[in-house]
Design a protein around this motif. Structure first.
Motif, PDB file in Angstrom:
ATOM      1  N   SER A 108     -43.501 -19.723 -52.060  1.00 23.80           N
ATOM      2  CA  SER A 108     -43.426 -20.469 -50.809  1.00 23.80           C
ATOM      3  C   SER A 108     -44.367 -19.839 -49.784  1.00 23.80           C
ATOM      4  CB  SER A 108     -41.989 -20.459 -50.267  1.00 23.80           C
ATOM      5  OG  SER A 108     -41.112 -21.097 -51.174  1.00 23.80           O
ATOM      6  N   PHE A 109     -45.305 -20.622 -49.279  1.00 24.32           N
ATOM      7  CA  PHE A 109     -46.294 -20.133 -48.333  1.00 24.32           C
ATOM      8  C   PHE A 109     -46.035 -20.676 -46.934  1.00 24.32           C
ATOM      9  CE2 PHE A 109     -48.422 -19.663 -52.364  1.00 24.32           C
ATOM     10  CZ  PHE A 109     -49.173 -18.507 -52.220  1.00 24.32           C
ATOM     11  N   GLY A 110     -46.279 -19.848 -45.935  1.00 29.88           N
ATOM     12  CA  GLY A 110     -46.259 -20.284 -44.544  1.00 29.88           C
ATOM     13  C   GLY A 110     -47.621 -20.047 -43.923  1.00 29.88           C
ATOM     14  N   GLU A 111     -47.858 -20.591 -42.756  1.00 38.50           N
ATOM     15  CA  GLU A 111     -49.150 -20.424 -42.097  1.00 38.50           C
ATOM     16  C   GLU A 111     -49.289 -18.995 -41.545  1.00 38.50           C
ATOM     17  OE1 GLU A 111     -51.819 -22.390 -41.881  1.00 38.50           O
ATOM     18  OE2 GLU A 111     -50.731 -23.662 -43.299  1.00 38.50           O
ATOM     19  N   PRO A 112     -50.482 -18.410 -41.604  1.00 35.55           N
ATOM     20  CA  PRO A 112     -50.691 -17.056 -41.054  1.00 35.55           C
ATOM     21  C   PRO A 112     -50.398 -17.029 -39.556  1.00 35.55           C
ATOM     22  CG  PRO A 112     -52.549 -17.733 -42.419  1.00 35.55           C
ATOM     23  CD  PRO A 112     -51.702 -18.953 -42.226  1.00 35.55           C
ATOM     24  N   VAL A 113     -49.800 -15.927 -39.099  1.00 37.68           N
ATOM     25  CA  VAL A 113     -49.506 -15.783 -37.661  1.00 37.68           C
ATOM     26  C   VAL A 113     -50.643 -15.084 -36.927  1.00 37.68           C
ATOM     27  CG1 VAL A 113     -47.018 -15.788 -38.023  1.00 37.68           C
ATOM     28  CG2 VAL A 113     -48.264 -13.618 -38.112  1.00 37.68           C
ATOM     29  N   ILE A 114     -51.577 -14.489 -37.662  1.00 33.86           N
ATOM     30  CA  ILE A 114     -52.774 -13.906 -37.056  1.00 33.86           C
ATOM     31  C   ILE A 114     -53.982 -14.487 -37.779  1.00 33.86           C
ATOM     32  CG2 ILE A 114     -51.651 -11.744 -36.373  1.00 33.86           C
ATOM     33  CD1 ILE A 114     -52.945 -10.418 -38.785  1.00 33.86           C
ATOM     34  N   PRO A 115     -55.138 -14.585 -37.115  1.00 33.68           N
ATOM     35  CA  PRO A 115     -56.332 -15.137 -37.779  1.00 33.68           C
ATOM     36  C   PRO A 115     -56.746 -14.270 -38.968  1.00 33.68           C
ATOM     37  CG  PRO A 115     -56.633 -15.028 -35.401  1.00 33.68           C
ATOM     38  CD  PRO A 115     -55.393 -14.256 -35.699  1.00 33.68           C
ATOM     39  N   ILE A 116     -57.206 -14.904 -40.035  1.00 30.18           N
ATOM     40  CA  ILE A 116     -57.623 -14.198 -41.245  1.00 30.18           C
ATOM     41  C   ILE A 116     -59.007 -14.693 -41.645  1.00 30.18           C
ATOM     42  CG2 ILE A 116     -57.185 -13.864 -43.715  1.00 30.18           C
ATOM     43  CD1 ILE A 116     -54.236 -14.040 -43.164  1.00 30.18           C
ATOM     44  N   VAL A 117     -59.887 -13.757 -42.000  1.00 34.04           N
ATOM     45  CA  VAL A 117     -61.166 -14.099 -42.608  1.00 34.04           C
ATOM     46  C   VAL A 117     -61.048 -13.802 -44.097  1.00 34.04           C
ATOM     47  CG1 VAL A 117     -63.614 -13.550 -42.749  1.00 34.04           C
ATOM     48  CG2 VAL A 117     -62.504 -13.693 -40.529  1.00 34.04           C
ATOM     49  N   SER A 118     -61.334 -14.752 -44.920  1.00 37.97           N
ATOM     50  CA  SER A 118     -61.137 -14.633 -46.367  1.00 37.97           C
ATOM     51  C   SER A 118     -62.318 -13.936 -47.023  1.00 37.97           C
ATOM     52  CB  SER A 118     -60.964 -16.026 -46.984  1.00 37.97           C
ATOM     53  OG  SER A 118     -61.013 -15.956 -48.392  1.00 37.97           O
ATOM     54  N   THR A 119     -62.040 -13.004 -47.934  1.00 37.55           N
ATOM     55  CA  THR A 119     -63.108 -12.389 -48.725  1.00 37.55           C
ATOM     56  C   THR A 119     -63.485 -13.255 -49.926  1.00 37.55           C
ATOM     57  OG1 THR A 119     -61.470 -11.118 -49.977  1.00 37.55           O
ATOM     58  CG2 THR A 119     -62.493 -10.042 -48.076  1.00 37.55           C
ATOM     59  N   LEU A 120     -62.790 -14.380 -50.114  1.00 34.05           N
ATOM     60  CA  LEU A 120     -63.180 -15.332 -51.156  1.00 34.05           C
ATOM     61  C   LEU A 120     -64.326 -16.203 -50.663  1.00 34.05           C
ATOM     62  CD1 LEU A 120     -62.750 -16.762 -53.885  1.00 34.05           C
ATOM     63  CD2 LEU A 120     -61.038 -18.201 -52.751  1.00 34.05           C
ATOM     64  N   THR A 121     -64.225 -16.653 -49.412  1.00 36.10           N
ATOM     65  CA  THR A 121     -65.255 -17.539 -48.858  1.00 36.10           C
ATOM     66  C   THR A 121     -66.155 -16.854 -47.845  1.00 36.10           C
ATOM     67  OG1 THR A 121     -63.791 -18.248 -47.060  1.00 36.10           O
ATOM     68  CG2 THR A 121     -63.671 -19.483 -49.144  1.00 36.10           C
ATOM     69  N   GLY A 122     -65.681 -15.733 -47.285  1.00 30.34           N
ATOM     70  CA  GLY A 122     -66.423 -15.086 -46.208  1.00 30.34           C
ATOM     71  C   GLY A 122     -66.298 -15.819 -44.895  1.00 30.34           C
ATOM     72  N   LEU A 123     -65.296 -16.705 -44.781  1.00 29.54           N
ATOM     73  CA  LEU A 123     -65.117 -17.536 -43.593  1.00 29.54           C
ATOM     74  C   LEU A 123     -63.675 -17.459 -43.120  1.00 29.54           C
ATOM     75  CD1 LEU A 123     -67.037 -20.704 -44.855  1.00 29.54           C
ATOM     76  CD2 LEU A 123     -67.896 -18.979 -43.243  1.00 29.54           C
ATOM     77  N   PRO A 124     -63.405 -17.855 -41.855  1.00 30.27           N
ATOM     78  CA  PRO A 124     -62.020 -17.905 -41.399  1.00 30.27           C
ATOM     79  C   PRO A 124     -61.199 -18.870 -42.248  1.00 30.27           C
ATOM     80  CG  PRO A 124     -63.535 -18.003 -39.539  1.00 30.27           C
ATOM     81  CD  PRO A 124     -64.362 -18.129 -40.769  1.00 30.27           C
ATOM     82  N   VAL A 125     -59.949 -18.510 -42.488  1.00 32.30           N
ATOM     83  CA  VAL A 125     -59.067 -19.330 -43.317  1.00 32.30           C
ATOM     84  C   VAL A 125     -58.637 -20.569 -42.542  1.00 32.30           C
ATOM     85  CG1 VAL A 125     -56.801 -19.403 -44.437  1.00 32.30           C
ATOM     86  CG2 VAL A 125     -58.273 -17.387 -44.687  1.00 32.30           C
ATOM     87  N   GLY A 126     -58.760 -21.736 -43.193  1.00 27.31           N
ATOM     88  CA  GLY A 126     -58.345 -22.978 -42.575  1.00 27.31           C
ATOM     89  C   GLY A 126     -56.871 -23.255 -42.787  1.00 27.31           C
ATOM     90  N   GLU A 127     -56.356 -24.266 -42.109  1.00 26.26           N
ATOM     91  CA  GLU A 127     -54.937 -24.616 -42.191  1.00 26.26           C
ATOM     92  C   GLU A 127     -54.580 -25.036 -43.616  1.00 26.26           C
ATOM     93  OE1 GLU A 127     -51.720 -27.682 -40.081  1.00 26.26           O
ATOM     94  OE2 GLU A 127     -53.801 -27.545 -39.367  1.00 26.26           O
ATOM     95  N   GLY A 128     -53.564 -24.420 -44.172  1.00 25.39           N
ATOM     96  CA  GLY A 128     -53.084 -24.753 -45.500  1.00 25.39           C
ATOM     97  C   GLY A 128     -53.929 -24.233 -46.643  1.00 25.39           C
ATOM     98  N   GLU A 129     -55.062 -23.584 -46.345  1.00 32.29           N
ATOM     99  CA  GLU A 129     -55.978 -23.157 -47.408  1.00 32.29           C
ATOM    100  C   GLU A 129     -55.329 -22.153 -48.357  1.00 32.29           C
ATOM    101  OE1 GLU A 129     -60.443 -21.115 -47.861  1.00 32.29           O
ATOM    102  OE2 GLU A 129     -59.634 -21.657 -45.886  1.00 32.29           O
ATOM    103  N   MET A 130     -54.595 -21.190 -47.820  1.00 35.35           N
ATOM    104  CA  MET A 130     -54.030 -20.132 -48.663  1.00 35.35           C
ATOM    105  C   MET A 130     -52.745 -20.562 -49.364  1.00 35.35           C
ATOM    106  SD  MET A 130     -54.819 -16.798 -46.261  1.00 35.35           S
ATOM    107  CE  MET A 130     -54.470 -15.628 -47.555  1.00 35.35           C
TER     108      MET A 130
END
Length: 753
Positions: A108-130
């Protein structure tokens, strides 16, 4: 994001599925860009990670990965095999992907409470991406784009990075990705966790990060302490310096070393020599300080400025040369010699009488400024006249069969091992390797004088740095640094070299060294050098000797006195409190006018400008006035009296001020603090280690590497030294250099560069 239980399930499942795969495959870290690596990829091999502009990890089938490793080694690039159980982030992970997808789909996943930059894409994580299982499956098989993630953060204005992990691996990689940023690891392997955590928080705090220190130290009994004091030394520095240069300009030695029975020397570090009256020995003396030898500030080990072991070799050979024994058979370094940030150390090099075989003992002693300080023996050895003519040359260059080794990141790696080399010591220009041999080109920066040296210590020290690229050791184990310990068979064959070639041959725990000039002609030879690891604790112990020479002001309660009447020939100036720049300027100018015009004794009264234990300084205008009047007191003792009253006293109310002035005059002191009916006098006391913050002198920086630091008087020798120290030791990258003579002053162009 995941709950703790689900996060544990994901980590355990991923590890178990990976370890269940058949053994095989390989991973290699290569010194190359992604664009250089990608054309070499074949089926079964992929890029596993992009950790920096020229730091890529290749993973996959062992034979194919080995072929790529050989390609880069053949063109002189570093390529290091990673000792791992499987080829992670490669096609060899494919058999576990569907099983892993099933595990992730059940979480079960919830939305991040702090901004995250992904090392998979090298970009900020979008809504629901993770929350998408495909994201985590791709994370297993596709490259880790660490460098892109850090660059994305840089684009967001991030300048301070904190690494949460068991070591500083990401810190080392991140420093290669962006410039001007600070990376702070919370933990380092092999170091006390508590100390490292506090150091990390401190580093964040001085960069402007919000750290709740009250919460951190809650319940520990911690308290605020005074800042460290300066090293108070009983020296007539300016008078001595003026006297020395006046003698030099006049070509005379009146009042100089010869007038007290010594002989001048031409060596930059040894100013005088004295022959032994009961034999044929000699003692050479000198003084080391960052003011006289500013290049020493570029040799920092474990946070302390350390006199290099190559400097001790230089001094020993210089001393031996005076008695015809310029061959250093052996020199054992017994204790590190720390150069204090303020003041200096006296040194003596003692050469004993000749033995029957012609050898002479040599010892090097040092002590901090001040006759009450004890002498410490830092090196002992043996000199002789047995130096042989050199039997080597390095005319053929680069040597046949030697492979170029990339030297990028050399000094960053040495810095992680506790070896902080500034510009003067960062001399390695190019490196080659041939089996157990290492060849290198080393040079001093333009403007560094080699006059009077056999071989400049910074040049010889830099020759040893190439070992880090020859044996893969960045300088020592975590928390330690490898430093010269025992030198054997050292001879100098030429002087004045500023650029050299060298050959290093590593044999077990020792190394042999041959140094030639840029034409291949012999300069120096070391038959054997043994290195030893020196821990941070050992460096701290060596530095503690200098803390004993620090002093601080303590306010001592004076015996009770009866206040007298203020004599008619005493003038009283009352300073109006203030904390802004205008109030400070007004107060200082007003008191200065009184100091210059009042005839007779002058009493200056401030309110809350000085703090007793438990108090805080609330009057910046009064504090500035105290600095001014203290200077006047040193020029005209007995004429000026400083009195500070409590904040409960109104300086405009005659009775309270008159009573305080009467107590101060009755005490006979020149600087007093009056609280109620008690009088406190200023006393200079020795500051102990751990008291008043002394133990932390030089251990941390209050300067931000991305802030601007103003240096006034920058065209002078001291201003230039301060500017250089800010850059090389504290990492400051933006300086505002001001001077009465402006940017056209001699040397300002070189200083700015």
């Amino acid at each position: 994001m995941l709950s703790l239980a689900d996060a544990a399930r994901l980590v355990v499942a991923r590890g178990a599925l990976m370890q269940a795969l058949p053994a095989g495959g390989a991973m290699v870290a290569v010194e190359a860009s992604e664009d250089e690596v990608r054309p070499l990829l074949v089926e079964g091999v992929s890029i596993a990670a992009v950790n920096g502009p020229t730091a890529v990890v290749v993973s996959g089938i062992e034979a194919e990965v080995a072929s790529i490793q050989g390609h880069f080694e053949g063109v002189g690039r570093r390529a290091t095999r990673l000792w791992v159980s499987h080829a992670f982030h490669s096609p060899l992970m494919d058999p576990m992907l569907e099983g892993f997808r099933a595990v992730v789909a059940d979480l079960s996943f919830g939305e991040p409470v702090i901004p995250i930059v992904s090392t998979l894409t090298g970009l900020p994580v979008g809504e629901g991406e993770m929350a998408d299982p495909d994201y985590w499956v791709r994370h297993v098989s596709e490259p880790v784009r660490f460098a892109d993630a850090v660059k994305a953060l840089e684009g967001k204005g991030v300048t301070t990075y904190v690494e949460l992990g068991p070591d500083a691996v990401l810190t080392a990689m991140g420093q290669r990705c962006v410039e001007g940023a600070v990376f702070v690891p919370v933990l380092r392997r092999g170091r006390p966790e508590g100390v490292e955590a506090v150091s990390a928080l401190s580093a964040v705090a001085v960069r402007g990060g919000a750290v709740d220190w009250a919460a951190f130290y809650a319940g520990t009994g911690a308290r605020r302490v005074d800042l460290p004091t300066y090293a108070f030394q009983r020296q007539r520095y300016w008078l001595d310096a003026l006297e020395y240069w006046a003698d030099a300009w006049a070509g005379a030695d009146t009042g100089g070393v010869t007038s007290v029975g010594l002989t001048r020397t031409a060596h930059p570090l040894l100013g005088a020599a004295l022959a032994s009256p009961d034999g044929d020995g000699v003692v050479l003396t000198g003084r080391l300080s960052l003011g006289s030898q500013p290049w020493l500030a570029d040799h920092v080990v474990g946070g302390s400025v350390l006199f290099p072991g190559t400097g001790m070799v230089e001094l020993a050979i210089a001393a031996g040369d005076r008695v015809g024994c310029e061959y250093l058979e052996e020199l054992t370094l017994q204790a590190p010699l720390v150069i204090p940030e303020r003041g200096g150390v006296a040194v003596q090099v003692v050469v004993g009488s000749a033995a029957e075989d012609g050898t002479r003992p040599v010892q090097m002693y040092a002590r901090p400024d001040g006759e009450e300080q004890p002498w410490t023996c830092h090196a002992t050895g043996l000199l002789s006249a047995d130096a042989q003519s050199p039997s080597f040359d390095l005319v053929e260059w680069p040597p046949v069969g030697a492979v170029r080794v990339g030297a990028e990141g050399l000094y960053e790696g040495l810095g992680l091992a506790g070896l902080g080399y500034g510009p003067v010591f960062q001399g390695v220009q190019a490196v080659w390797r041939r089996g157990e041999e290492v060849f290198a080109e080393v040079a001093l920066p333009e403007g560094v004088s080699v006059d009077g040296f056999g071989v400049h210590p910074a040049l010889l020290d830099a020759c040893l740095h190439a070992m880090a690229l020859g044996d893969g050791d960045g300088g020592g184990a975590a928390g330690s640094a490898r430093l010269p310990f025992v030198w054997s068979g050292v001879s100098f064959h030429a002087v004045g070299a500023a650029r050299v070639r060298l050959r290093l041959a590593v044999a077990g725990e020792s190394v042999a060294l041959e140094v030639a000039d840029d034409q291949g002609r012999p300069v120096a030879k070391v038959d054997s050098l043994v290195l030893r690891e020196v821990s941070a604790d050992q460096m701290a112990a060596a530095a503690s000797a200098f803390h004993e020479s620090l002093f601080e002001v303590e306010w001592a309660r004076l015996p009770e006195v009866l206040p007298g009447l203020v004599p008619g020939d005493v003038s009283v100036v009352r300073v109006v409190s203030g904390v802004d720049a205008g109030a400070v300027r007004l107060a200082v100018h007003g008191v200065l006018a009184a100091v210059q015009s009042v005839v007779g004794r002058l009493v200056v009264v401030t309110r809350g400008a000085v703090a007793l234990p438990g108090e805080g300084v609330g009057d910046l205008a009064g504090s500035a006035v105290w600095g001014l009047v203290r200077s006047a007191q040193s020029e005209d003792p007995g004429r000026f009296v400083l009195v500070d009253v409590g904040v409960d006293v109104d300086v405009d109310e005659d009775q309270g001020v008159d009573a305080a002035v009467g107590l101060a005059l009755a005490s006979g002191e020149s600087q007093v603090v009056v609280r109620g009916g008690s009088v406190f006098g200023a006393r200079l006391v020795r500051a102990g280690v751990g008291r008043g913050g002394v133990a932390g002198v030089g251990a941390g920086s209050v300067f931000s590497s991305d802030g601007v630091v103003l240096v006034s008087g920058a065209s002078g020798a001291l201003g230039g030294l301060v500017a250089r120290h800010l850059v090389s030791v504290y990492g400051v990258r933006s300086l505002l250099l001001v001077s009465r003579r402006g940017g056209d002053a001699p040397g300002m162009g070189e200083l700015a560069a």
